[in-house]
Write an enzyme that holds these catalytic residues in place. Structure first.
Site, PDB file in Angstrom:
ATOM      1  N   ASN A   1      76.616 123.178  27.211  1.00 19.69           N
ATOM      2  CA  ASN A   1      77.429 122.009  27.503  1.00 19.69           C
ATOM      3  C   ASN A   1      77.572 121.852  29.010  1.00 19.69           C
ATOM      4  O   ASN A   1      78.435 122.442  29.628  1.00 19.69           O
ATOM      5  CB  ASN A   1      78.791 122.154  26.816  1.00 19.69           C
ATOM      6  CG  ASN A   1      79.701 120.966  27.078  1.00 19.69           C
ATOM      7  OD1 ASN A   1      79.385 120.114  27.904  1.00 19.69           O
ATOM      8  ND2 ASN A   1      80.821 120.916  26.390  1.00 19.69           N
ATOM      9  N   PHE A   2      76.691 121.051  29.597  1.00 19.37           N
ATOM     10  CA  PHE A   2      76.767 120.734  31.026  1.00 19.37           C
ATOM     11  C   PHE A   2      77.301 119.322  31.214  1.00 19.37           C
ATOM     12  O   PHE A   2      76.999 118.646  32.169  1.00 19.37           O
ATOM     13  CB  PHE A   2      75.367 120.805  31.669  1.00 19.37           C
ATOM     14  CG  PHE A   2      74.806 122.199  31.730  1.00 19.37           C
ATOM     15  CD1 PHE A   2      75.637 123.314  31.736  1.00 19.37           C
ATOM     16  CD2 PHE A   2      73.429 122.394  31.804  1.00 19.37           C
ATOM     17  CE1 PHE A   2      75.102 124.583  31.801  1.00 19.37           C
ATOM     18  CE2 PHE A   2      72.905 123.660  31.873  1.00 19.37           C
ATOM     19  CZ  PHE A   2      73.728 124.776  31.868  1.00 19.37           C
TER      20      PHE A   2
ATOM     21  N   CYS B   1      80.728 117.989  29.798  1.00 19.52           N
ATOM     22  CA  CYS B   1      82.138 117.620  29.673  1.00 19.52           C
ATOM     23  C   CYS B   1      82.672 117.156  31.026  1.00 19.52           C
ATOM     24  O   CYS B   1      82.671 117.932  31.999  1.00 19.52           O
ATOM     25  CB  CYS B   1      82.933 118.810  29.153  1.00 19.52           C
ATOM     26  SG  CYS B   1      84.650 118.400  28.881  1.00 19.52           S
TER      27      CYS B   1
ATOM     28  N   THR C   1      79.823 112.547  27.294  1.00 16.65           N
ATOM     29  CA  THR C   1      80.671 111.366  27.495  1.00 16.65           C
ATOM     30  C   THR C   1      80.665 110.892  28.950  1.00 16.65           C
ATOM     31  O   THR C   1      80.349 111.642  29.863  1.00 16.65           O
ATOM     32  CB  THR C   1      82.111 111.666  27.063  1.00 16.65           C
ATOM     33  OG1 THR C   1      82.545 112.835  27.755  1.00 16.65           O
ATOM     34  CG2 THR C   1      82.173 111.922  25.568  1.00 16.65           C
TER      35      THR C   1
ATOM     36  N   CYS D   1      72.000  74.816  13.017  1.00 18.58           N
ATOM     37  CA  CYS D   1      72.997  74.589  14.063  1.00 18.58           C
ATOM     38  C   CYS D   1      74.310  74.087  13.471  1.00 18.58           C
ATOM     39  O   CYS D   1      74.314  73.173  12.659  1.00 18.58           O
ATOM     40  CB  CYS D   1      72.459  73.570  15.069  1.00 18.58           C
ATOM     41  SG  CYS D   1      73.688  73.029  16.269  1.00 18.58           S
TER      42      CYS D   1
ATOM     43  N   CYS E   1      76.032  76.998  23.235  1.00 17.92           N
ATOM     44  CA  CYS E   1      74.783  77.091  23.990  1.00 17.92           C
ATOM     45  C   CYS E   1      74.810  76.078  25.137  1.00 17.92           C
ATOM     46  O   CYS E   1      74.426  76.374  26.262  1.00 17.92           O
ATOM     47  CB  CYS E   1      73.589  76.816  23.072  1.00 17.92           C
ATOM     48  SG  CYS E   1      73.690  75.220  22.233  1.00 17.92           S
TER      49      CYS E   1
ATOM     50  N   CYS F   1      64.244  74.541  30.867  1.00 16.95           N
ATOM     51  CA  CYS F   1      64.504  75.848  30.258  1.00 16.95           C
ATOM     52  C   CYS F   1      63.676  76.950  30.922  1.00 16.95           C
ATOM     53  O   CYS F   1      62.456  76.885  30.953  1.00 16.95           O
ATOM     54  CB  CYS F   1      64.205  75.793  28.759  1.00 16.95           C
ATOM     55  SG  CYS F   1      64.355  77.394  27.941  1.00 16.95           S
TER      56      CYS F   1
ATOM     57  N   CYS G   1      71.433  81.229  25.692  1.00 17.91           N
ATOM     58  CA  CYS G   1      71.859  80.438  24.535  1.00 17.91           C
ATOM     59  C   CYS G   1      71.697  81.230  23.244  1.00 17.91           C
ATOM     60  O   CYS G   1      72.553  81.195  22.364  1.00 17.91           O
ATOM     61  CB  CYS G   1      71.099  79.115  24.460  1.00 17.91           C
ATOM     62  SG  CYS G   1      69.301  79.318  24.432  1.00 17.91           S
TER      63      CYS G   1
HETATM   64  C1  LIG Z   1      87.296 114.334  21.377  1.00 14.40           C
HETATM   65  C2  LIG Z   1      85.924 114.704  21.836  1.00 14.40           C
HETATM   66  C3  LIG Z   1      85.671 116.013  22.230  1.00 14.40           C
HETATM   67  C4  LIG Z   1      84.405 116.368  22.629  1.00 14.40           C
HETATM   68  N1  LIG Z   1      84.184 117.672  22.940  1.00 14.40           N
HETATM   69  C5  LIG Z   1      82.926 118.061  23.282  1.00 14.40           C
HETATM   70  C6  LIG Z   1      82.619 119.423  23.470  1.00 14.40           C
HETATM   71  O1  LIG Z   1      83.465 120.286  23.333  1.00 14.40           O
HETATM   72  N2  LIG Z   1      81.375 119.766  23.798  1.00 14.40           N
HETATM   73  C7  LIG Z   1      80.384 118.831  23.969  1.00 14.40           C
HETATM   74  O2  LIG Z   1      79.236 119.202  24.256  1.00 14.40           O
HETATM   75  N3  LIG Z   1      80.625 117.515  23.775  1.00 14.40           N
HETATM   76  C8  LIG Z   1      81.874 117.127  23.423  1.00 14.40           C
HETATM   77  N4  LIG Z   1      82.115 115.786  23.162  1.00 14.40           N
HETATM   78  C9  LIG Z   1      81.016 114.818  23.341  1.00 14.40           C
HETATM   79  C10 LIG Z   1      80.280 114.526  22.027  1.00 14.40           C
HETATM   80  O3  LIG Z   1      79.653 115.660  21.518  1.00 14.40           O
HETATM   81  C11 LIG Z   1      79.205 113.427  22.194  1.00 14.40           C
HETATM   82  O4  LIG Z   1      78.266 113.858  23.165  1.00 14.40           O
HETATM   83  C12 LIG Z   1      79.754 112.118  22.641  1.00 14.40           C
HETATM   84  O5  LIG Z   1      80.987 111.862  21.988  1.00 14.40           O
HETATM   85  C13 LIG Z   1      78.768 110.943  22.396  1.00 14.40           C
HETATM   86  O6  LIG Z   1      78.476 110.746  21.039  1.00 14.40           O
HETATM   87  P1  LIG Z   1      79.207 109.612  20.114  1.00 14.40           P
HETATM   88  O7  LIG Z   1      79.049 108.331  20.812  1.00 14.40           O
HETATM   89  O8  LIG Z   1      78.518 109.701  18.781  1.00 14.40           O
HETATM   90  O9  LIG Z   1      80.653 110.014  19.995  1.00 14.40           O
HETATM   91  C14 LIG Z   1      83.376 115.400  22.709  1.00 14.40           C
HETATM   92  C15 LIG Z   1      83.648 114.097  22.320  1.00 14.40           C
HETATM   93  C16 LIG Z   1      84.898 113.748  21.865  1.00 14.40           C
HETATM   94  C17 LIG Z   1      85.176 112.356  21.411  1.00 14.40           C
HETATM   95  S1  SF4 Z   2      75.292  77.633  20.054  1.00 12.92           S
HETATM   96 FE1  SF4 Z   2      74.190  75.699  20.128  1.00 12.92          FE
HETATM   97  S2  SF4 Z   2      72.489  75.973  18.712  1.00 12.92           S
HETATM   98 FE2  SF4 Z   2      73.977  77.569  18.243  1.00 12.92          FE
HETATM   99  S3  SF4 Z   2      75.239  76.684  16.628  1.00 12.92           S
HETATM  100 FE3  SF4 Z   2      76.260  76.274  18.555  1.00 12.92          FE
HETATM  101  S4  SF4 Z   2      75.533  74.237  19.137  1.00 12.92           S
HETATM  102 FE4  SF4 Z   2      74.130  74.994  17.572  1.00 12.92          FE
END
Ligand SMILES: Cc1cc2nc3c(=O)[nH]c(=O)nc-3n(C[C@H](O)[C@H](O)[C@H](O)COP(=O)(O)O)c2cc1C
Ligand code: SF4
Ligand SMILES: Cc1cc2nc3c(=O)[nH]c(=O)nc-3n(C[C@H](O)[C@H](O)[C@H](O)COP(=O)(O)OP(=O)(O)OC[C@H]3O[C@@H](n4cnc5c(N)ncnc54)[C@H](O)[C@@H]3O)c2cc1C
Ligand code: SF4
Ligand code: SF4
Lengths: 437, 433
Positions: free
Chosen positions: B136-137, B139, B205, B347, B353, B380, B386
């Site tokens: 885990n590099f 956190c 994260t 539409c 759009c 365009c 759009c």
């Molecule tokens: C509450 C929480 C705690 C986490 N703790 C760790 C951890 O201890 N070690 C780790 O490698 N990643 C940890 N993560 C990161 C997750 O493993 C993961 O990389 C990240 O949430 C992205 O994936 P997701 O979008 O599916 O949640 C944690 C994430 C959350 C939400």
């Molecule tokens: S964004 Fe434009 S093309 Fe799409 S539903 Fe609305 S009016 Fe019609």
């Protein structure tokens, strides 16, 4: 014990708890999470069709986005800037034929963004948490008489007050609110919302309400024109159309029944027939029928003289009536009332005109409501067009210094939201005229 | 149903879905449940040196970012490595591996950056019978302040040195888990390879502050009015992780080095994408923390359905298939021309759009009075905005201009492949001539 089967017109057909459940909110209000989820469905359309369909042109995508970002009070301000009765409109607008009908998600998937309910969430939140959100401009010294404290009159008075004018609001009935207070179905305006909204609206200041003051009975248009710098008429439609059939005196105006219902503080004391027949096909007919059913009438029938497609009540309203157990009869017209029954004659369209076919049927009816349209009763001697006071786009009548809007004025549908728009726009025009801007 | 059996560095597992080193793999109880639910392997929650274990905060340790309907899109944590005694972990690992010989069990380790510390722990881990180790590099919080985790992962020389020790004192596969908190991911990967690593895994994260409490005026999660940056993971980090995987896969110096792909894997499709870019398997943390171990069932059924549809009979067949198509910008075909096209039947007339193009792009969408939206080919530039903002899938598509036809925007006939290296406007291209 009285039950739905008890003959005649009696009260207490249902127990108190059942009645109170029946008259509960038609749509429960959203909580904050539900509102955000519903708001998330809005696409924030460019030049949004919903906004064009709203008679008061509320910036719907903006207010929904404001809900989405957790600022419902800001959303409410967006709504109320355009429509000061946005709270009531959120409850009573037939959104299925207005904003939600054209929502791109309704068109695409048959499931619109729930604009009305979101509007309610925003306005309810603001009204619960804040005072009145608008402030008056500096007093102009101008005075305006507004006649009729329904949606049109209230919207007009509020906008005028906001601009700094001094408004006197004359109302014939004992309470302000118009049909919001006396007409709208009970389950659309629960917890005395109409009265609470009026009180909240008046917090702007600069509006004096004078109830029990009727134009044509003590007040005259000429007198008002002399005493005030401008006059606005928002008197609605005070009369009802007659059936012109034998036994008519046995029929009650649906609006009177509804007004009594709305003013009742104990619905178990309100009498209703065992077999109720409502003549008509609009919102009033549906409201009278549904509420009769909710009070415990055993059978309720709406008898409409044309076909289902032509019925003015929207599909949503028709569905609501059907869901509550109201029977919808089409192509029938009343010919006589008597002996606890009503005789109906079938109709058909011949050469483009509706006529009786000669075939009749009879339905038991201890109570008959007529709901075939309301009529103008106060015209102030102004020019009339199709039974309503003729007005321009900005509400000007045939008399200088007199404006009109809402149900009593020509143009627009007879809806709360339309009345608000017309009252507001007339106020803007009055302001422009009075200030010479 | 396709055969999902995975063989990563000789470590066999019934499928390529491993749980990443994190709370889901913190102890015997969880790991047994994970295996029962169907996970192919686990990387045990990171072990530290013998002695008093690390301690965690006792206030909230996670923060979150949401999409519609509180769908969790990103998670942030300030948790440290395991806070249970080394001996307890080692005993549990031994027991579990014995009971689940067909599942992968890799042990994550983080000890101080000196040979003695590694020399001390590695034989103990070897004794457990686990299939390999992961260094885990990565956190980024807490442990890094003590000179471990990403503090090591950010210095390629240290990575190489520690990897060498591990290869010296440990006989089974060594996986080096990389931190993304670095400007060029290829350098630590090269160092790991130079140190003799059997594989790299990434990403750990990402340094982050998920939100600020505007009343407390403090970052969240808030511990007694203060917060610390934490590690970000979940669906939101997937694009960053995939780029890093691809960078290592296509770097001539590390090409062929096995990769365990990590970062936002939530569905079978995410896994397939990582693997197409060169990962031999994937590791998952947030998806399991959000939905529980059962999510793996969808990953298994989805990946095998897709493999059946494509005719792949083993997972190795598509690993790295997309890697050759990841290239540098300078080699993209500048004569490849497309134009946006709106399907009028699909539409829904929202106008997104239009306003996106009008306000922020090239004014190439026309809006009529009655809300018909059409692309003006002579404006365009095919930017795709759009397409990206349209709420209706496949409503706007990019249609290729056939070779030999005139692009109405430039008035030029579409020619054969030609890239920036030979383009007239490129000063170095001219100099080279
Ligand atoms: C509450 C929480 C705690 C986490 N703790 C760790 C951890 O201890 N070690 C780790 O490698 N990643 C940890 N993560 C990161 C997750 O493993 C993961 O990389 C990240 O949430 C992205 O994936 P997701 O979008 O599916 O949640 C944690 C994430 C959350 C939400
Ligand atoms: S964004 Fe434009 S093309 Fe799409 S539903 Fe609305 S009016 Fe019609
Ligand atoms: C039963 C029923 C249900 C309805 N349901 C809905 C619904 O669900 N949604 C919807 O959008 N619309 C609904 N409507 C229509 C809506 O209520 C009206 O369009 C709206 O109230 C019109 O507002 P207004 O201000 O023009 O008139 P009103 O609301 O009628 O107000 C007019 C006011 O003027 C007063 N007034 C009248 N004459 C005088 C006088 N001479 N002097 C002094 N005061 C006077 C009246 O007492 C009243 O307070 C319904 C109508 C009815 C009858
Ligand atoms: S006022 Fe009525 S029509 Fe307008 S947006 Fe609100 S609910 Fe819709
Ligand atoms: S039409 Fe519907 S989706 Fe578009 S802005 Fe209005 S409510 Fe939102």
């Amino acid at each position: 014990m009285t039950t739905p089967m008890t003959p005649g017109i009696v009260s207490g057909r249902l127990a108190a708890d059942e009645i109170s459940r029946n008259f509960d909110d038609l749509h429960a209000p959203y909580d904050a999470h539900e509102a955000r989820v519903a708001a998330d469905r809005c696409y924030f359309c460019h030049d949004a069709p919903c906004m064009t369909a709203c008679p008061t042109s509320i910036d719907i995508p903006l207010f929904i986005r404001q809900i989405q970002t957790g600022t419902p009070e800001a959303a409410a301000k967006t709504i109320l800037t355009q429509n000061i009765l946005g709270g009531m409109c959120a409850r009573v607008c037939p959104t299925e034929t207005l904003c939600e009908e054209v929502c791109v998600r309704e068109v695409a998937e048959g499931k619109p963004v729930t604009i009305g309910r979101l509007q309610r969430y925003a306005t309810d939140t603001l009204m619960a948490r804040q005072g009145h959100p608008f402030a008056r401009a500096e007093a102009t010294g101008k005075t305006v008489a507004v006649v009729g404290a329904g949606p049109a009159g209230l919207a007009c008075a509020h906008r005028l007050a906001m601009k700094g004018h001094s408004v006197t609001l004359f109302e014939g009935r004992p309470k302000a609110g118009g049909l919001n207070e006396y007409g709208i179905a009970s389950y659309k305006s629960t917890d005395d919302f109409a009265a609470r909204e009026v009180a909240w609206l008046l917090e702007i200041g600069g509006i004096t309400v004078e109830t029990g003051k009727t134009l044509g009975d003590g007040l005259s248009l000429d007198g008002l024109k002399t005493d005030y710098d401008a006059v606005f008429l928002g008197v609605g439609l005070g009369g009802v159309n007659a059936l012109r059939i034998d036994g008519e005196e046995a029929a009650t105006a649906a609006v009177d029944f509804i007004a009594e219902l709305r003013q009742s503080d104990d619905l178990t004391m309100l009498p209703v027939g065992r077999n109720v027949v409502v003549i008509g096909g609009g919102m009033t007919a549906v409201d009278a029928a549904v509420q009769s059913k909710l009070l415990g009438a055993e059978s309720v029938t709406i008898a409409y003289r044309r076909s289902r497609d032509e019925m003015p009540a929207s599909t949503f309203e028709q569905g609501l009536a059907a869901a509550k157990g109201v029977r919808l009869l089409f192509n029938v017209m009343p010919v006589a009332i008597g002996d606890g029954a009503i005789t109906l004659e079938y109709t058909a369209t011949q050469n483009g005109k509706l006529a009786g076919t000669g075939e009749t049927m009879s339905l038991p009816a201890d109570q008959v409501f007529k709901a075939i349209g309301q009529t103008l009763t106060t015209d102030g001697g102004l020019v009339i067009e199709d039974g309503k006071i003729a007005v321009t786009d900005t509400g000007r009548t045939s008399a200088t210094g007199v404006w009109a809007g809402g149900d009593c004025a020509s143009g627009g549908e007879d809806l709360t939201v339309t009345a608000v728009a017309e009252g507001r726009d007339a106020a803007e025009d009055i302001h422009a005229v009075l200030m010479g801007v | 149903m396709a055969d999902l059996t995975s063989n990563f560095l000789g470590i066999k597992s019934p499928n390529p879905f491993w749980l990443a080193s994190a709370p889901p793999t913190d102890k015997e109880y969880n790991v047994r449940r994970a295996y029962e639910a169907g996970w192919g392997g686990v990387v045990w929650k990171t072990l530290g040196s013998e002695g008093p274990p690390v301690v965690n905060v006792n206030g909230p340790r996670y923060g979150a970012i949401y999409g519609a309907d509180r769908r969790l899109l990103g998670l942030n944590n300030i948790e440290l490595i395991t806070d249970r005694p080394l001996q307890t972990n080692l005993e549990e690992i031994t027991r579990v591996k014995k009971d689940y010989p067909d599942r992968a069990l890799v042990v994550s380790i983080m000890v101080p950056c000196d040979e003695e510390s590694w020399k001390a722990i590695l034989p103990l881990v070897e004794e457990t019978g686990a299939d390999g180790i992961e260094l885990n590099f990565g956190c980024p919080h807490g442990m890094a302040e003590r000179g471990m985790g990403s503090a090591v992962g950010q210095v390629p020389e240290y990575i190489q040195m520690v990897t060498e020790w591990c290869k010296k004192y440990y006989s089974k596969p060594v996986i080096v888990k990389l931190t993304p908190n670095i400007t060029d991911i290829r350098n630590p990967a090269r160092a790991a390879k130079a140190g003799g690593a059997d594989a790299v895994s990434l990403i750990n994260t990402i340094n982050s502050i998920t939100s600020v409490d505007l009343d407390l005026m403090a970052p969240q999660p808030t511990i007694g009015g203060k917060g610390s940056h934490g590690g970000y993971c979940g669906p939101a980090v997937k694009p960053i992780a995939m780029n890093m995987v691809a960078e290592i896969a296509r770097d001539p110096q590390t090409h062929g080095l096995p990769i365990s792909g990590i970062g936002g894997v939530t569905t079978w499709r995410d896994a397939a994408e990582f693997m197409a870019l060169g990962a031999g398997n994937v590791q998952v943390c947030t998806a399991a923390m959000t939905y529980g171990f059962k999510v793996v069932q969808e990953m298994i059924s989805g990946l095998s359905q897709w493999m059946d549809e494509k005719g792949y009979t083993s997972v190795d067949q598509f690993v790295g298939m997309a890697t050759p198509n990841v290239t540098d910008w300078q080699y993209l075909d500048l004569n490849y021309v497309t134009k946006a096209k709106i399907d009028q039947d699909a539409c829904i007339k929202c106008g997104r759009c239009y306003i996106a193009c009008e306000d922020t792009s090239h004014q190439a969408i026309l809006m009529s009075e009655d809300r018909v939206f059409e692309v003006n080919d002579s404006e365009c530039v095919a930017c795709n905005l759009c397409v990206d903002v349209c709420p209706v899938e496949n409503c706007i598509t990019m249609v290729e201009l056939p070779k030999g036809e005139v692009d109405p925007r430039t008035g030029q006939t579409r020619g054969d492949y030609a890239n920036w290296t030979t383009h007239l406007n490129n000063p170095s291209a001219q100099a080279a001539e």
